[in-house]
Structures are given as structure tokens and as C-alpha cells.
Design an enzyme around this catalytic site. Structure first.
Site, PDB file in Angstrom:
ATOM      1  N   GLY A 180       0.737  -1.261   0.000  1.00  0.00           N
ATOM      2  CA  GLY A 180       0.000   0.000   0.000  1.00  0.00           C
ATOM      3  C   GLY A 180       0.764   1.309   0.000  1.00  0.00           C
ATOM      4  O   GLY A 180       0.138   2.350  -0.143  1.00  0.00           O
ATOM      5  N   CYS A 185      -0.262   3.474  -6.084  1.00  0.00           N
ATOM      6  CA  CYS A 185      -0.985   2.339  -5.529  1.00  0.00           C
ATOM      7  C   CYS A 185      -2.247   2.842  -4.847  1.00  0.00           C
ATOM      8  O   CYS A 185      -2.217   3.853  -4.163  1.00  0.00           O
ATOM      9  CB  CYS A 185      -0.061   1.679  -4.517  1.00  0.00           C
ATOM     10  SG  CYS A 185      -0.866   0.612  -3.366  1.00  0.00           S
TER      11      CYS A 185
HETATM   12  P1  5GP Z   1       6.885   3.768  -5.415  1.00  0.00           P
HETATM   13  O1  5GP Z   1       8.377   3.717  -5.375  1.00  0.00           O
HETATM   14  O2  5GP Z   1       6.369   4.297  -6.711  1.00  0.00           O
HETATM   15  O3  5GP Z   1       6.303   4.482  -4.227  1.00  0.00           O
HETATM   16  O4  5GP Z   1       6.375   2.264  -5.277  1.00  0.00           O
HETATM   17  C1  5GP Z   1       6.706   1.275  -6.210  1.00  0.00           C
HETATM   18  C2  5GP Z   1       5.987  -0.011  -5.874  1.00  0.00           C
HETATM   19  O5  5GP Z   1       4.568   0.149  -5.909  1.00  0.00           O
HETATM   20  C3  5GP Z   1       6.219  -1.153  -6.831  1.00  0.00           C
HETATM   21  O6  5GP Z   1       7.474  -1.761  -6.692  1.00  0.00           O
HETATM   22  C4  5GP Z   1       5.059  -2.090  -6.499  1.00  0.00           C
HETATM   23  O7  5GP Z   1       5.329  -2.896  -5.373  1.00  0.00           O
HETATM   24  C5  5GP Z   1       3.967  -1.116  -6.123  1.00  0.00           C
HETATM   25  N1  5GP Z   1       2.983  -1.000  -7.213  1.00  0.00           N
HETATM   26  C6  5GP Z   1       3.210  -0.779  -8.525  1.00  0.00           C
HETATM   27  N2  5GP Z   1       2.062  -0.719  -9.225  1.00  0.00           N
HETATM   28  C7  5GP Z   1       1.075  -0.935  -8.333  1.00  0.00           C
HETATM   29  C8  5GP Z   1      -0.359  -1.024  -8.437  1.00  0.00           C
HETATM   30  O8  5GP Z   1      -0.953  -0.852  -9.496  1.00  0.00           O
HETATM   31  N3  5GP Z   1      -1.020  -1.279  -7.281  1.00  0.00           N
HETATM   32  C9  5GP Z   1      -0.381  -1.462  -6.089  1.00  0.00           C
HETATM   33  N4  5GP Z   1      -1.114  -1.748  -5.024  1.00  0.00           N
HETATM   34  N5  5GP Z   1       0.955  -1.358  -5.949  1.00  0.00           N
HETATM   35  C10 5GP Z   1       1.667  -1.118  -7.062  1.00  0.00           C
END
Ligand code: 5GP
Length: 346
Positions: A180, A185
Site C-alpha cells: 500500500g 498504488c
Molecule cells: P513507489 O516507489 O512508486 O512508491 O512504489 C513502487 C511499488 O509500488 C512497486 O514496486 C510495487 O510494489 C507497487 N505497485 C506498482 N504498481 C502498483 C499497483 O498498481 N497497485 C499497487 N497496489 N501497488 C503497485
């Protein structure tokens, strides 16, 4: 129903307390780590930051840029490259800093099996599912471990110690932690499920290290200081999506809007991704990701300099000569404010 009363923390809830140090320059800080993976027995040496297996981030172009940068960061490739392109890439580029990603679906497993028969095949895989809590997932991980004992396996995502232990005992070398917190996400919004990322890392790292396993803090880093906090909390690897989006290496179209250049960035379970790769959102599941426009940021190299410079600087503030010492030398302080935003949020 139960309520867990102890406070769980996010990156925004803490700062790292500076400490007296004999380090004179951040040039003298070593931000590489060395690991021997528990199950594969393979050695790792590099800056333990991984580009997320997302469209726009986990690309061949990103892997090439990281190889050129020379600090040993790695890329988890997104799942949607055809096998023949992957084979060509591995053939040319080698695979030192690349994680090959799969989900739990039959087609992904068959693609991996076929790939493993090729001349140049992956030595590191990332088994990635939104919810790492199913028994079926543990069984799947065990099956891949039994079939390929020499493969380094990263798998997730989970956020609690008992599930980290179960996955490590099932054959996982690196457990991916985070439910989350991601920039695109919407899981928490759609399901109400999640765990503050800093506490998830602290608790999961403790569980993993007790068994000789490792964890990768995945999601929620918005500025270089968050990456430092993730390592300080005990993460062995940190995975980045949004912070690496919007660059030349995204392999996405740059669009112009009102004189500004943008790139589209979306979650891998957003309706954009599902429409692109699966021909639509399956009826039984809601989209748990969003689609955003990020300003175009040029080549990733400049962002890498910021990220790595920030991390080196954190180490000098607490007197950690090596990234390995950062968590031992960290005292987190609870805060109610992080940044002075009088001139904006930058
Ligand atoms: P960020 O660095 O952008 O905060 O987080 C990246 C991570 O978000 C990814 O490695 C993956 O675990 C998660 N993530 C990517 N796409 C999605 C999505 O569509 N839904 C959710 N719940 N998590 C995602």
C-alpha cells in the site's frame, strides 16, 4: 476483532538523529553492500537500490543506464517483454544487475522455464504478487526453488514478520516488503489494508535477518531521505518506482501539455496497465493502481546523482563509513513536521 495499540511509523513520522563522527568527506563513504544469498549461495556486490518492475521504470534502457553509471544498482524488468527480446538483451548485456520478473500465472512460469533453457538465462528472479499472504504463493515459491536451486529469488509482497519467515523457509533469498505505500498504488483506498512502511521494514528486517535472509523495502520513497530511512530501518535493498519515473529511460511517449513535457506513469494493476497488457480489467478484481502524469525529467543519471549523493551524506551525518553500518548508527526521532514548505513542497 482486535486493535494493535503500538504505534506504527512511516517515513514521514521520523528523522535520523545526527551523531558525532570522524568522517571528513562523503567521498569516503562506501554505499555498496556485499551479500551472499541464503539459498542461491551467489555473491552480490553493488548499491542495493532496485528499479521497480513497472512499465516506465523496469526497462532495458534503465538497465543500460545503470550499467553505465557503474555503481551497481539493479533493475527488476517489467513482466511484459517478449521472450525473444529478453534473450537478446541477456545475450548482449549479461545479467549482473537485472532481476527477471514473473507473477504466479501459468504463462509466466512457462516463459521462465523456456528462458532457463536458453544459453543466457536469468540468475535472479523477482516473483511479484500484490498479496503475498496466500498459501498458493508459498507453494509456488517452493516449486520454483525446488526446480532452480541456483536461482536467486526475491519474492513478495508482505509486511509482517511471520510471513517473511515463512517465505524465507520456503526458499526466498530476498523478501519484498510493502503493501500500500506506492506512489501509484490505491490498495489502501480500495481495501483498507496496509502497514506503515518504516515499521514494516523494521519488523520484517528483524525477522529476515534472524534466519539469514534479506529484505527489500518496496514502495513509498518520495525523496532521497526516505531511501536513507529505509536502509537505516534495516532494509537490505530498496525498490523505487515513482522516483525513477519520467526519465528518458522509461521507454514511454513524452507528451506536451501547455508547454510542459510529461510522461504517463501508472500502477501495474491500474486499469491503464490491465487494458494495455490484458485487454481490460477482469470482472472479479477492482483496479488497485492509478494513472498519473509526471513531468519529464531528462536522463536518469542526474536523478541517480541526487539519490546516491543524499545517501552518502546521510552516512556522514551519523558517522557510518559504510552503508552496512547505517542502521546500527541510526536513532530515529519521532517528529510532527518534516519539511519547511513556505516556498512550496520542493
Ligand atoms: P513507489 O516507489 O512508486 O512508491 O512504489 C513502487 C511499488 O509500488 C512497486 O514496486 C510495487 O510494489 C507497487 N505497485 C506498482 N504498481 C502498483 C499497483 O498498481 N497497485 C499497487 N497496489 N501497488 C503497485
Amino acid at each position: 476483532m482486535r486493535i494493535e495499540e503500538s504505534t506504527k511509523l512511516d517515513f514521514k513520522d521520523v528523522l535520523i538523529r545526527p551523531k558525532r563522527s570522524t568522517l571528513d568527506s562523503r567521498k569516503n563513504v562506501d554505499i555498496r553492500r556485499e551479500f551472499t544469498f541464503k539459498w542461491s549461495g551467489k555473491a552480490y556486490h553493488g548499491v542495493p537500490i532496485i528499479a521497480a518492475n513497472m512499465d516506465g521504470v523496469g526497462t532495458f534502457a534503465m538497465a543500460r543506464a545503470f550499467a553505465e553509471d557503474g555503481n551497481g544498482l539493479s533493475v527488476a524488468l517489467h513482466k511484459h517483454y517478449p521472450l525473444k527480446d529478453l534473450q537478446k538483451f541477456y545475450d548482449k548485456a549479461g545479467h549482473a544487475s537485472v532481476w527477471y520478473s514473473i507473477g504466479m500465472v501459468k504463462a509466466d512460469e512457462e516463459k521462465l522455464d523456456e528462458f532457463m533453457k536458453a544459453g543466457h538465462h536469468p540468475d535472479k528472479v523477482c516473483i511479484d504478487v500484490a498479496n503475498g499472504y496466500s498459501e498458493h504463493f508459498v507453494t509456488f515459491v517452493k516449486k520454483i526453488r525446488d526446480k532452480y536451486p541456483e536461482l536467486t529469488i526475491m519474492a513478495g509482497n508482505v509486511v509482517t514478520g511471520e510471513m517473511v519467515e515463512e517465505l524465507i523457509l520456503a526458499g526466498v533469498d530476498v523478501v519484498k516488503v510493502g503493501i500500500g505505500p506506492g506512489s501509484v498504488c490505491t490498495t489502501r483506498k480500495m481495501t483498507g489494508v496496509g502497514y506503515p512502511q518504516l515499521s514494516a521494514i523494521i519488523e520484517c528486517a528483524d525477522a529476515a535477518h534472524g534466519l539469514g535472509g534479506l529484505i527489500c523495502g518496496d514502495g513509498g520513497c518520495t525523496v532521497p531521505g526516505d531511501i536513507a530511512k529505509a536502509f537505516a530501518a534495516g532494509a537490505d535493498f530498496v525498490m523505487l518506482g515513482g522516483m525513477l519515473a519520467g526519465h528518458d529511460e522509461s521507454e514511454q511517449k513524452v507528451v506536451k501539455d501547455g508547454g510542459q513535457k510529461y510522461l504517463q506513469f501508472y500502477g501495474m494493476s491500474s486499469s491503464t496497465a490491465m487494458t494495455k497488457h490484458k485487454g481490460g480489467v477482469a470482472e472479479y478484481r477492482a483496479s488497485e493502481g492509478k494513472t498519473v502524469k509526471v513531468p519529464y525529467r531528462g536522463p536518469v543519471e542526474a536523478s541517480l546523482q541526487d539519490i546516491l549523493g543524499g545517501l552518502r551524506s546521510t552516512c556522514t551525518y551519523v558517522g557510518a563509513r559504510r552503508l552496512k553500518e547505517l542502521s546500527k548508527r541510526t536513532t530515529f526521532i519521532r517528529v510532527s513536521q518534516q519539511l519547511n514548505t513556505i516556498f512550496g513542497n520542493e
